[in-house]
Design an enzyme around this catalytic site. Sequence first.
Site, short mmCIF file in Angstrom:
data_model
loop_
_atom_site.label_atom_id
_atom_site.label_comp_id
_atom_site.label_asym_id
_atom_site.label_seq_id
_atom_site.Cartn_x
_atom_site.Cartn_y
_atom_site.Cartn_z
N GLY A 154 0.83 -1.20 0.00
CA GLY A 154 0.00 0.00 0.00
C GLY A 154 0.86 1.24 0.00
N ARG A 155 0.34 2.31 0.61
CA ARG A 155 1.04 3.59 0.62
C ARG A 155 2.41 3.47 1.28
NH1 ARG A 155 0.21 6.83 4.77
NH2 ARG A 155 -1.78 5.78 5.12
N THR A 234 6.53 -2.92 11.27
CA THR A 234 6.17 -1.59 11.76
C THR A 234 4.67 -1.34 11.58
OG1 THR A 234 6.72 -0.62 9.60
CG2 THR A 234 8.45 -0.62 11.28
N ARG A 236 1.27 -3.71 12.67
CA ARG A 236 0.57 -4.06 13.90
C ARG A 236 1.10 -5.41 14.35
NH1 ARG A 236 -0.34 0.46 13.80
NH2 ARG A 236 -2.33 1.59 14.03
N GLU A 266 0.85 -2.03 24.65
CA GLU A 266 1.65 -0.81 24.60
C GLU A 266 1.16 0.18 25.66
OE1 GLU A 266 1.67 0.75 20.63
OE2 GLU A 266 2.59 -1.04 19.79
N HIS A 285 7.29 1.95 19.26
CA HIS A 285 6.19 2.41 18.38
C HIS A 285 6.36 3.89 18.05
CE1 HIS A 285 1.73 1.71 17.16
NE2 HIS A 285 2.44 2.31 16.22
#
Length: 324
Positions: A154-155, A234, A236, A266, A285
């Site tokens: 994707g992006r 990076t 999930r 987290e 994160h």
Amino acid sequence: MSVSIAVLDDYQQVAPAMADWSGQLPGSSVTCFDRHIADEDELVAALAPFEVIVAMRERTPFPRTVLERLPKLRLLVTTGMRNASFDLAAAADLGITVCGTRAHSPGTSELTWALILGLLRDVGAADARMRAGGWQSTIAQDLDGEVLGVVGLGRLGGRVATIGAAFGMDVVAWSPNLTHERAAEHGARLVSKEELFAGAKVVTVHMVLSDRSRGLIGAPELAAMREDAYLVNTSRFPILDAEALRAALTTGSRPAGVALDVYDTEPLPAGHWLRTAPRTLLSPHMGYVTEKTYRIFYADAVEDIAAFLTDPTAPVRPLTGQYT
């Protein structure tokens, strides 16, 4: 018109300086919380006085059980335009307006390459050895001529693929709906999932978490990787099978290294097994944690609040996405 505003999870204590809160929201009170509040009862007690809450991404979930206990809450703002930890249906039922902000997307793809290079060049361990008085003791791995496997083009995955090609890597990609044409747009070749994990020197994950992607990378994929291969996530954490990853790192020899910027809980608890896991490079994160991103996040949040106070029926950026 003034309101009481809570800004959550301001870990770096920078929210007040990142936007013009007082100028655009005259008379409003802004309280920033720099400590994550995980306990639901404690969270509700802390947020009970506030009419507006600004949440940083998905750091603090807002399920129905929390929203129902915040009767003063009128506006819930998340940084970014999608938040899987917000119960949008519950917010609608309770008459709480939910909206988001724009973002600055390159940060995560840039961190991906920091982690890739950190792994292959052993930067963290080399720094520690230097500070302890040591010198060279390992030989770094190369990128040029190697295979980069991008899971999810994707992006963000597309940006990572383009950079990989600039490093001279042979870029391959896979996702359930990826086409040859889409892969070619980013200088990549579409391959099967099996071929990607078996052949790539570096596998980097850029999938959106969904029912289809949860546990997508498990024991078979990890076992198929080359002994000298590296895995970077990076996106999930639940895209990885946690127990399979733990077994691979503690009892197996592959992958050669794993870099993570995302976790199942987290902030990561102090005693979490990943903190002492071998062959890992961990970052807290921080893919999206850049100055440019924060300035956009908080400036847009202030703009959202100001617009809501002017016309509560027309938030600037209605949030998209569903609670999962």
